[in-house]
Design a protein around this motif. Structure first.
Motif, PDB file in Angstrom:
ATOM      1  N   THR A 682      50.772  16.597  -9.675  1.00  8.44           N
ATOM      2  CA  THR A 682      49.472  16.601 -10.371  1.00  8.44           C
ATOM      3  C   THR A 682      49.623  15.938 -11.725  1.00  8.44           C
ATOM      4  N   LEU A 685      48.960  10.681 -12.597  1.00  8.38           N
ATOM      5  CA  LEU A 685      49.557   9.897 -11.515  1.00  8.38           C
ATOM      6  C   LEU A 685      48.463   9.093 -10.856  1.00  8.38           C
ATOM      7  N   LEU A 686      48.861   7.962 -10.296  1.00  6.37           N
ATOM      8  CA  LEU A 686      47.856   7.114  -9.652  1.00  6.37           C
ATOM      9  C   LEU A 686      47.309   7.763  -8.396  1.00  6.37           C
ATOM     10  N   ASN A 687      48.108   8.592  -7.719  1.00  4.75           N
ATOM     11  CA  ASN A 687      47.649   9.230  -6.483  1.00  4.75           C
ATOM     12  C   ASN A 687      48.218  10.651  -6.427  1.00  4.75           C
ATOM     13  N   PRO A 688      47.623  11.618  -7.162  1.00  7.00           N
ATOM     14  CA  PRO A 688      48.128  13.000  -7.147  1.00  7.00           C
ATOM     15  C   PRO A 688      48.011  13.583  -5.732  1.00  7.00           C
ATOM     16  N   ILE A 689      49.133  13.976  -5.145  1.00  8.78           N
ATOM     17  CA  ILE A 689      49.139  14.480  -3.774  1.00  8.78           C
ATOM     18  C   ILE A 689      50.204  15.541  -3.642  1.00  8.78           C
ATOM     19  N   GLN A 705      56.267   8.314  -4.764  1.00  6.77           N
ATOM     20  CA  GLN A 705      55.406   8.606  -3.620  1.00  6.77           C
ATOM     21  C   GLN A 705      53.964   8.866  -4.049  1.00  6.77           C
ATOM     22  N   ALA A 706      53.755   9.270  -5.316  1.00  6.61           N
ATOM     23  CA  ALA A 706      52.397   9.495  -5.833  1.00  6.61           C
ATOM     24  C   ALA A 706      51.835   8.251  -6.489  1.00  6.61           C
ATOM     25  N   GLY A 707      52.468   7.078  -6.301  1.00  9.95           N
ATOM     26  CA  GLY A 707      51.939   5.836  -6.836  1.00  9.95           C
ATOM     27  C   GLY A 707      52.415   5.510  -8.219  1.00  9.95           C
ATOM     28  N   THR A 710      50.167   6.725 -14.567  1.00  4.96           N
ATOM     29  CA  THR A 710      49.005   6.011 -15.102  1.00  4.96           C
ATOM     30  C   THR A 710      49.348   5.548 -16.505  1.00  4.96           C
TER      31      THR A 710
END
Length: 788
Positions: A682, A685-689, A705-707, A710
């Motif tokens: 969280t 991050l570019l892609n929080p997953i 892995q989350a991109g 930012t």
């Protein structure tokens, strides 16, 4: 017979429409220049045409038709109607809106200057303080003559009266005859019969005498034929009302009308008119003088005579009016005759009110140059002659008593008493008040007395000696107030208090003979946790200081008591004194059951009771049967009082002696999840997953892995939050960065860059740090070279 004629038209209702159509008609013949739009007309122009509409003889339909032929639309018609309605409403509000408007209906009026019959008489009158004026301003009051009564025997016939002649018996016939302008009536086959000026009785005798020419022996014994003559419709007569009347003029009224009928129709006397001098003039002679006060005060109508044709009613100017205000039942302006006195004026005013000051009456009188004040006593009222313009004022009695004394305090009937024979001294007043109460303070009582200058004076006396006769009785004066205190009022309110393990803590009134057991009963007994031993009593130090230490301020005593509160010899010894405080302690071994909860991956989840104060987290797991297969001890969470406490359960299970193996208290909760297989990412991050957990991956791998980060990511402040509540942060030393370890169920959090510039390094600080790093690097190189 007919009553006064009712209104047959609604002038004030249809006037706006009539004026509107007239306005349209006048517009078609260029009555208002080039202003053809309704909105262009001013209120003055609309008002002018409204006035002209009153004199218009055309019907509304004719005017509307003419307007439409000239090109006006229905919308123009509607708009002009609104203008006229608003104007009429505005006019009604801005003129004498406060005036009393009375519409006199049921009368047909003719004036000398106007031969047109009008259907109503509109009287506008302002509210007046003159006595009697309101009678003629009331719209609900009516003096219409009763036309259903039998024909008055003294009624004099005249032109237009109608007679009913009924013949019955051996012959049946009926004649309806009308008195002609010549004063005669005509019956078929008989010559005219003159009846003008005759009473109905005299006219009946004359007509029956003529009928005997047609019916032999009519109305005679044995003839078998009878006749009855009654009055049918009555004629109208003209009366003239002149003088100080609201609406003077000549009125056409019923021949049965009385003076009151005519006066009411004309609106009654004006502001300057007399209510006591109203003359009825007939054939230039005064036949009656009417005093309206006879009717207003006694309902006497002796002078309310029936009017005759051409009668004149003249209302004279008033001569003497006086005003009376204040505490009378009818404070108004009254008309007074020469022989009447102030006593008569008071009778006109209905007499005094209950609060009237009747000893004297104030008078303000007009003289030739200025005003003059007089005081009229009670003895002068019946002989005092009022004058024009007198203004009498009746005051209100004072809120004071001429013979009052009061007694308050410790007597059985405190209150106010009359200072009279038998109640003139302090002792007599106490006896009148049913005597002293048992708790009366006898050493001192006081009398509050007013001196001559109204300043208060306090007189103290020994009440006990007075009642025994050892000192003289004290005479009383008006408005004396005796205060007798009770013993209770002269001391602090005596209370005792109890707190601790009782069912009702609080304060209670002290009474003599109260014991410790009594107080516990007042407190609704012991609670379940109470200890019956070592009950503590704290008492104020007052007089007896025997056995006290030099600095001791309070006496502390401890008692053991029977738990069943039975009366015993020991109980009587533990007496209570005012202001004592009692404390009941809790039993040493008394503990309420304490419950803790364990949930999740254990064999017997649920609530468990702690048996002692030594049980810990490991004991709770043992009580629940141990962990299930697949339980994730590393991720267990522990909460206390809704606050999460981070623990490492796997460490606790391996080594129960560690500090993290906490002692259990009431309300603790432990949750053990199943094995967690994901990592949550969280923040910036570019892609929080969330991604699966892999032991061989580092924190950088998971962020990839989350991109990746930012632009706002604070890369050096990344931290990991573990499943059990602990956290670990990224550490930086010089140019080296160490990231925290990632475990199952953890959450990687990337915070944002702080926008506060205060956390950034200045240029000087950066130069200093760079210099320090260079020096350290140089030292390190020299050390390495030396070692070589």
């Amino acid at each position: 017979m007919t009553r006064f004629k009712k209104n047959t038209s609604k002038i004030f209702v249809s006037l706006p429409q009539l004026a509107f159509f007239l306005l349209l008609l006048l517009s078609t013949i260029n009555a208002f220049s080039q202003k053809t739009k309704v909105g262009d007309l001013t209120d003055e122009q609309v008002a002018a045409f409204l006035q002209k509409a009153k004199d218009s003889g055309m019907s509304e339909a004719q005017i509307e038709k003419a307007a439409i032929m000239q090109g006006y639309t229905p919308a123009d018609v509607a708009k002009m109607r609104e203008r006229l309605n608003a104007l009429v409403s505005k006019k009604g509000k801005t003129t004498n809106e406060s005036d009393i408007t009375v519409a006199r209906k049921a009368i047909k009026t003719k004036s000398n200057s106007d031969s047109t019959d009008t259907d109503s008489l509109k009287v506008i009158r302002k509210p007046s303080k003159v006595f009697g004026m309101s009678m003629f301003a009331s719209g609900s009051l009516s003096f219409e003559p009763d036309l259903r009564i039998a024909t008055p025997r003294n009624y004099q016939l005249g032109p237009d009266d109608e007679l009913n002649i009924d013949i019955f018996g051996n012959a049946l016939d009926n004649y309806k005859v009308k008195v002609s302008p010549e004063g005669t009536v005509r019956i078929l086959n008989l010559s005219p019969i003159y009846v003008n000026g005759l009473t109905i009785e005299s006219a009946s005798e004359r007509i029956v005498g003529r009928l005997r020419q047609l019916y032999q022996g009519i109305n005679m014994p044995g003839s078998g034929v009878s006749a009855q003559i009654t009055l049918g419709n009555v004629r109208s007569i003209k009366v003239t009302i002149t003088g100080e009347v609201v609406k003077p003029g000549t009125y056409t009224v019923s021949s049965l009308a009385t003076v009151f009928n005519a006066l009411y129709a004309a609106g009654g006397p004006s502001e300057n008119g007399s209510f006591r001098n109203i003359k009825v003039i007939r054939d230039n002679k005064i036949v009656r003088v009417l005093d309206l006060y006879d009717f207003l005060l006694r309902a006497d109508q002796k002078d309310n005579i029936r009017l005759q044709d051409q009668d004149v009613i003249r209302i004279a100017d008033y001569e003497t009016r006086v005003e009376i205000i204040g505490e009378v039942k009818r404070p108004m302006i009254f008309e007074v005759e020469k022989t009447e006195t102030l006593k008569d004026v008071l009778r006109f005013a209905g007499g005094f009110t209950d609060k009237a000051y009747t000893y004297t009456i104030g008078l303000r009188r007009n003289t030739a140059k200025e005003l003059k004040l007089l005081n009229i006593t009670q003895d002068e009222v019946s002989t005092f002659i009022p004058q024009r313009g007198d203004k009498y004022t009746v005051g209100e009695i004072l809120e004071r008593f001429e013979n009052r004394v009061q007694i308050n305090g410790a007597v059985f009937r405190s209150g106010e008493y009359a200072l009279e024979a038998g109640v003139s001294t302090v002792k007599e007043l106490i006896k009148k008040a049913e005597g002293l109460k048992e708790d009366a303070f006898l050493n001192r009582a006081t009398i509050n007395r007013q001196k001559g200058d109204s300043d208060p004076l306090i007189i103290a006396f020994d009440l006990g000696k007075l009642m025994k006769g050892e000192i003289d009785d004290i005479p009383l004066k008006r408005e004396d107030i005796i205060f007798i205190k009770s013993i209770k009022n002269l001391r602090e309110k005596r209370l005792i208090s109890i707190s601790g393990e009782v069912n009702k803590e609080g304060k209670f009134d002290y009474v003599d003979g109260l014991t410790l057991a009594d107080v516990i009963v007042l407190a609704n007994g012991f609670s379940e946790s109470a200890s019956y031993a070592k009950i503590e009593l704290a008492r104020r130090v007052k007089d007896d200081t025997t056995g006290l230490e030099p600095n001791q301020d309070v006496i502390i005593k401890s008692f053991d008591i029977d738990k069943d509160l039975k009366i015993s010899a020991l109980d009587a010894q533990i007496t209570i004194q005012p202001f004592d405080k009692i404390y009941v302690r809790k039993a040493p071994r008394y503990v309420q059951q304490k419950t803790v909860v364990i949930e999740g991956e254990v064999k017997f989840p649920g609530a468990f009771t702690i048996k002692d104060k030594k049980q810990r987290i490991t004991d709770l797991i043992e009580l629940s049967g141990g962990l299930k297969d697949g339980a994730f001890a590393k991720g267990a969470s522990f909460s206390r009082d809704s606050t999460k406490i981070a623990i490492d359960l796997s460490l606790i299970l391996k080594n129960p002696d560690v500090k993290e193996n906490l002692l259990l208290i009431q309300g603790d909760r432990l949750f053990i999840p199943r094995e967690l297989e994901t990592i949550k990412l969280t923040g910036e991050l570019l892609n929080p997953i969330s991604v699966p957990y892999r032991p061989n991956l580092s924190i950088r791998d998971y962020i990839s892995q989350a991109g990746g980060f930012t632009e706002k990511a604070a890369k050096r402040r990344v931290f990991v939050k573990y499943a059990n509540g602990f956290s670990d942060r990224t550490k930086t030393f010089l140019f080296f960065t160490t990231y925290p370890k990632v475990e199952q169920g953890a959450e990687i959090i990337v915070p944002a860059v702080d926008n506060d510039n205060s956390s950034k390094l200045s240029t000087a600080e950066k130069v200093a740090i760079l210099g320090a790093v260079s020096s350290i690097s140089l030292i390190a190189i020299n050390i390495i070279n030396a070692l070589k």
